[in-house]
Design a protein around this motif. Structure first.
Motif, PDB file in Angstrom:
ATOM      1  N   GLY A  74      -4.000  18.650  -8.240  1.00 45.76           N
ATOM      2  CA  GLY A  74      -3.442  20.013  -8.557  1.00 45.76           C
ATOM      3  C   GLY A  74      -4.356  20.855  -9.460  1.00 45.76           C
ATOM      4  O   GLY A  74      -5.586  20.868  -9.368  1.00 45.76           O
ATOM      5  N   ASN A  75      -3.723  21.584 -10.117  1.00 46.94           N
ATOM      6  CA  ASN A  75      -4.645  22.888 -11.158  1.00 46.94           C
ATOM      7  C   ASN A  75      -4.657  22.125 -12.613  1.00 46.94           C
ATOM      8  O   ASN A  75      -5.325  22.950 -13.398  1.00 46.94           O
ATOM      9  CB  ASN A  75      -3.320  23.780 -11.044  1.00 46.94           C
ATOM     10  N   ASN A  76      -4.405  20.805 -12.991  1.00 49.55           N
ATOM     11  CA  ASN A  76      -4.668  20.397 -14.033  1.00 49.55           C
ATOM     12  C   ASN A  76      -5.720  19.521 -14.312  1.00 49.55           C
ATOM     13  O   ASN A  76      -5.800  19.004 -15.359  1.00 49.55           O
ATOM     14  CB  ASN A  76      -3.352  19.812 -14.506  1.00 49.55           C
ATOM     15  N   GLY A  77      -6.579  19.189 -13.039  1.00 48.85           N
ATOM     16  CA  GLY A  77      -7.633  18.659 -13.521  1.00 48.85           C
ATOM     17  C   GLY A  77      -7.269  17.032 -13.686  1.00 48.85           C
ATOM     18  O   GLY A  77      -6.356  16.502 -13.609  1.00 48.85           O
ATOM     19  N   ALA A  78      -7.990  16.492 -14.732  1.00 49.03           N
ATOM     20  CA  ALA A  78      -7.905  14.967 -15.132  1.00 49.03           C
ATOM     21  C   ALA A  78      -6.724  14.892 -16.060  1.00 49.03           C
ATOM     22  O   ALA A  78      -6.286  13.863 -16.295  1.00 49.03           O
ATOM     23  CB  ALA A  78      -9.328  14.667 -15.917  1.00 49.03           C
ATOM     24  N   SER A  79      -6.214  15.955 -16.625  1.00 43.02           N
ATOM     25  CA  SER A  79      -5.162  15.829 -17.477  1.00 43.02           C
ATOM     26  C   SER A  79      -3.877  15.996 -16.988  1.00 43.02           C
ATOM     27  O   SER A  79      -2.661  15.501 -17.701  1.00 43.02           O
ATOM     28  CB  SER A  79      -5.220  16.981 -18.696  1.00 43.02           C
ATOM     29  N   GLY A  80      -3.768  16.292 -15.793  1.00 47.15           N
ATOM     30  CA  GLY A  80      -2.222  16.559 -15.040  1.00 47.15           C
ATOM     31  C   GLY A  80      -2.014  15.360 -14.384  1.00 47.15           C
ATOM     32  O   GLY A  80      -2.770  14.343 -14.215  1.00 47.15           O
ATOM     33  N   GLU A  81      -0.978  15.079 -13.986  1.00 44.14           N
ATOM     34  CA  GLU A  81      -0.058  14.201 -12.927  1.00 44.14           C
ATOM     35  C   GLU A  81      -0.619  14.081 -11.842  1.00 44.14           C
ATOM     36  O   GLU A  81      -0.811  15.393 -11.115  1.00 44.14           O
ATOM     37  CB  GLU A  81       1.324  14.359 -12.897  1.00 44.14           C
ATOM     38  N   LEU A  82      -1.226  13.179 -11.049  1.00 45.19           N
ATOM     39  CA  LEU A  82      -1.733  13.228  -9.784  1.00 45.19           C
ATOM     40  C   LEU A  82      -0.705  13.115  -8.661  1.00 45.19           C
ATOM     41  O   LEU A  82       0.428  12.457  -8.868  1.00 45.19           O
ATOM     42  CB  LEU A  82      -2.592  11.918  -9.551  1.00 45.19           C
ATOM     43  N   GLY A  83      -0.758  13.839  -7.795  1.00 40.43           N
ATOM     44  CA  GLY A  83       0.099  13.885  -6.271  1.00 40.43           C
ATOM     45  C   GLY A  83      -0.608  12.726  -5.389  1.00 40.43           C
ATOM     46  O   GLY A  83      -1.865  12.580  -5.500  1.00 40.43           O
ATOM     47  N   VAL A  84       0.403  12.224  -4.812  1.00 39.32           N
ATOM     48  CA  VAL A  84       0.102  11.102  -3.711  1.00 39.32           C
ATOM     49  C   VAL A  84       0.237  11.538  -2.472  1.00 39.32           C
ATOM     50  O   VAL A  84       1.523  11.844  -2.270  1.00 39.32           O
ATOM     51  CB  VAL A  84       0.584   9.843  -4.244  1.00 39.32           C
ATOM     52  N   LEU A  85      -0.580  11.419  -1.527  1.00 45.90           N
ATOM     53  CA  LEU A  85      -0.399  11.892  -0.145  1.00 45.90           C
ATOM     54  C   LEU A  85      -0.674  10.319   0.882  1.00 45.90           C
ATOM     55  O   LEU A  85      -1.231   9.523   0.473  1.00 45.90           O
ATOM     56  CB  LEU A  85      -1.491  12.580   0.381  1.00 45.90           C
ATOM     57  N   ASP A  86      -0.478  10.558   2.142  1.00 48.13           N
ATOM     58  CA  ASP A  86      -0.869   9.675   3.063  1.00 48.13           C
ATOM     59  C   ASP A  86      -0.076   8.220   2.881  1.00 48.13           C
ATOM     60  O   ASP A  86      -0.926   7.134   3.021  1.00 48.13           O
ATOM     61  CB  ASP A  86      -2.214   9.448   3.071  1.00 48.13           C
ATOM     62  N   PHE A  87       1.214   8.114   2.623  1.00 51.14           N
ATOM     63  CA  PHE A  87       1.886   6.969   2.189  1.00 51.14           C
ATOM     64  C   PHE A  87       2.741   6.531   3.007  1.00 51.14           C
ATOM     65  O   PHE A  87       3.371   5.514   2.933  1.00 51.14           O
ATOM     66  CB  PHE A  87       2.448   7.295   0.947  1.00 51.14           C
ATOM     67  N   GLN A  88       2.739   6.939   4.563  1.00 46.45           N
ATOM     68  CA  GLN A  88       3.708   6.704   5.555  1.00 46.45           C
ATOM     69  C   GLN A  88       3.498   5.304   6.028  1.00 46.45           C
ATOM     70  O   GLN A  88       4.347   4.687   6.509  1.00 46.45           O
ATOM     71  CB  GLN A  88       3.671   7.537   6.543  1.00 46.45           C
ATOM     72  N   ASP A  89       2.372   4.651   5.646  1.00 49.21           N
ATOM     73  CA  ASP A  89       2.237   3.128   5.906  1.00 49.21           C
ATOM     74  C   ASP A  89       2.651   1.949   5.119  1.00 49.21           C
ATOM     75  O   ASP A  89       2.111   0.939   5.086  1.00 49.21           O
ATOM     76  CB  ASP A  89       0.802   3.006   6.405  1.00 49.21           C
ATOM     77  N   ALA A  90       3.354   2.646   3.931  1.00 50.87           N
ATOM     78  CA  ALA A  90       3.569   1.510   2.618  1.00 50.87           C
ATOM     79  C   ALA A  90       4.619   0.245   3.243  1.00 50.87           C
ATOM     80  O   ALA A  90       5.159   0.469   4.234  1.00 50.87           O
ATOM     81  CB  ALA A  90       4.363   2.347   1.611  1.00 50.87           C
ATOM     82  N   VAL A  91       4.011  -0.661   2.520  1.00 51.96           N
ATOM     83  CA  VAL A  91       4.870  -1.874   3.011  1.00 51.96           C
ATOM     84  C   VAL A  91       4.949  -2.496   1.682  1.00 51.96           C
ATOM     85  O   VAL A  91       4.700  -2.220   0.570  1.00 51.96           O
ATOM     86  CB  VAL A  91       3.941  -2.773   3.753  1.00 51.96           C
ATOM     87  N   TYR A  92       5.645  -3.833   1.856  1.00 50.61           N
ATOM     88  CA  TYR A  92       6.086  -4.625   0.670  1.00 50.61           C
ATOM     89  C   TYR A  92       5.278  -5.923   0.597  1.00 50.61           C
ATOM     90  O   TYR A  92       5.204  -6.571   1.438  1.00 50.61           O
ATOM     91  CB  TYR A  92       7.354  -5.142   0.561  1.00 50.61           C
ATOM     92  N   GLY A  93       4.136  -5.912  -0.230  1.00 53.75           N
ATOM     93  CA  GLY A  93       3.120  -6.856  -0.267  1.00 53.75           C
ATOM     94  C   GLY A  93       2.190  -7.044  -1.484  1.00 53.75           C
ATOM     95  O   GLY A  93       2.932  -6.903  -2.417  1.00 53.75           O
ATOM     96  N   PRO A  94       1.138  -7.866  -1.197  1.00 51.12           N
ATOM     97  CA  PRO A  94       0.270  -8.082  -2.408  1.00 51.12           C
ATOM     98  C   PRO A  94      -0.021  -7.101  -3.520  1.00 51.12           C
ATOM     99  O   PRO A  94      -0.116  -6.092  -3.278  1.00 51.12           O
ATOM    100  CB  PRO A  94      -0.778  -8.668  -1.836  1.00 51.12           C
ATOM    101  N   VAL A  95       0.444  -7.642  -4.802  1.00 54.48           N
ATOM    102  CA  VAL A  95       0.217  -6.709  -6.001  1.00 54.48           C
ATOM    103  C   VAL A  95      -1.150  -6.352  -6.166  1.00 54.48           C
ATOM    104  O   VAL A  95      -1.539  -5.303  -6.694  1.00 54.48           O
ATOM    105  CB  VAL A  95       0.760  -7.297  -7.206  1.00 54.48           C
TER     106      VAL A  95
END
Length: 359
Positions: free
Chosen positions: A217-238
């Motif tokens: 985003g606009n806050n560099g290392a100090s801001g909250e990161l956005g997350v993309l490309d998550f459509q293949d998410a599953v329930y599995g190993p930690v």
């Protein structure tokens, strides 16, 4: 008159192009969109494309449009996981409009810069704040985990993923027959890898949690990161997502930095009550074996993208994954058969490195 950005988008299906224009024009007034400004933002390894379009809202000057042909891409998981991430307190795109029958989605724009864009591989210390933010997002995501919500990362899926390596990388890319001693060694190693990964406790797994899919985003290392490309998410190993983060498809770190960030994640995960092993050595071993699963899968996928889908740029990063595979296989006596397979197909010899956990 110069063509508008919209005129430069290439469509293989003229009818789909017309449906897209009609949909965008229909939602433009309510969403404050300027349809003539739509232009290509990015494309990925799937059949999805992403466009950026300007708006009349100074607070949100652009939006993102996902073009996901429903005969090739199912958008339901994207919408579901975007909601789950938001509920978990993770910054993910909000779905503002969804033409479900035709596979068009309007999303808010998380920015143009990825974590990968701003990382300096030569300065790991400078990158640590970004990885701290990535760990923060990952722990939030995992804390929200519930069984029965996402597809299970089960034995069948693990085995299907591993099968990509002998079929596409060894057989089709290298042109080597997978038979005899080579096949026996692979099968023996794959069985050990699957059993190791099934032994890890389960949480929500992003499956591509890496700097390329994290937006600063606009806050560099100090801001909250956005997350993309998550459509293949599953329930599995930690262990999966931290392995993905530190053994990246497009970026390699020295092992000292990999250990440092992995320890930081492990410490944060324990504090958050996540089911990581109390012994870091045992946890790190599990992370390495989970990473091995991913590296074998991705090497096969990158070969398939080149040979089947005509996307050769991915295969250029395959040596990075072969190096990951060799490094891990060389640490553990149980994986010597896999190391011999890699050395045989790559024409390499054994290497040495740090060793963790039991061998």
């Amino acid at each position: 008159m110069a063509p508008s950005p919209a005129d430069t988008i290439l469509w293989t299906d003229p009818q789909r192009a017309e449906v897209f224009r009609a949909w965008l024009a229909g939602i433009a007034p309510a969403q404050g969109l300027l349809p003539d400004t739509v232009r290509l933002a990015s494309a990925d390894a799937s059949f999805r494309r992403y466009f950026r379009v300007d708006t009349t809202d100074p607070a949100a000057p652009t939006r993102i449009v996902m073009d996901a042909p429903p005969d090739k891409e199912n958008s339901d998981p994207f919408v579901q996981v975007a909601r789950l991430m938001t509920e978990a307190g993770v910054r993910a795109p909000t779905v503002l409009d969804w033409d479900r029958p035709n596979g068009f989605l309007l999303l808010d724009d998380l920015g143009r810069q990825t974590m990968l864009d701003v990382i300096d591989p030569a300065r790991p210390e400078a990158s640590r704040p970004l990885y701290d933010r990535a760990i923060e997002a990952l722990v939030k995501w995992q804390q929200a985990s519930k069984p029965g919500v996402l597809p299970p990362y089960d034995r069948a899926l693990l085995e299907r993923e591993l099968a990509l390596f002998p079929e596409w990388y060894i057989g089709r890319h290298r042109g080597i027959a997978v038979e005899g001693k080579l096949k026996e060694r692979l099968e023996r190693s794959f069985k050990l890898i699957v059993e190791s990964n099934l032994a890890s406790p389960s949480v929500y797994v992003h499956r591509d949690f890496m700097p390329r899919n994290l937006m600063v985003g606009n806050n560099g290392a100090s801001g909250e990161l956005g997350v993309l490309d998550f459509q293949d998410a599953v329930y599995g190993p930690v262990t999966y997502d931290i392995a993905s983060l530190m053994r990246d498809a497009f970026l390699s770190w020295d092992e000292e930095f990999v250990l440092d960030i992995t320890i930081r994640y492990w410490t944060a995960a324990r504090k958050a009550g996540l089911p990581v092993d109390e012994d870091f050595g045992a946890f790190y071993r599990a992370v390495e074996w989970m990473g091995l699963q991913r590296h074998l899968k991705v090497a096969g996928i990158f070969a398939r993208l080149t040979l089947r889908d005509g996307k050769p740029r991915y295969l250029a990063d395959t040596p990075r994954f072969i190096a990951y595979i060799r490094a891990t296989a060389s640490r553990y006596n149980e994986l010597t058969p896999l190391l011999r397979v890699i050395d045989e197909i790559e024409g390499t010899s054994a290497i040495t490195g740090f060793a963790y956990g039991r061998v």
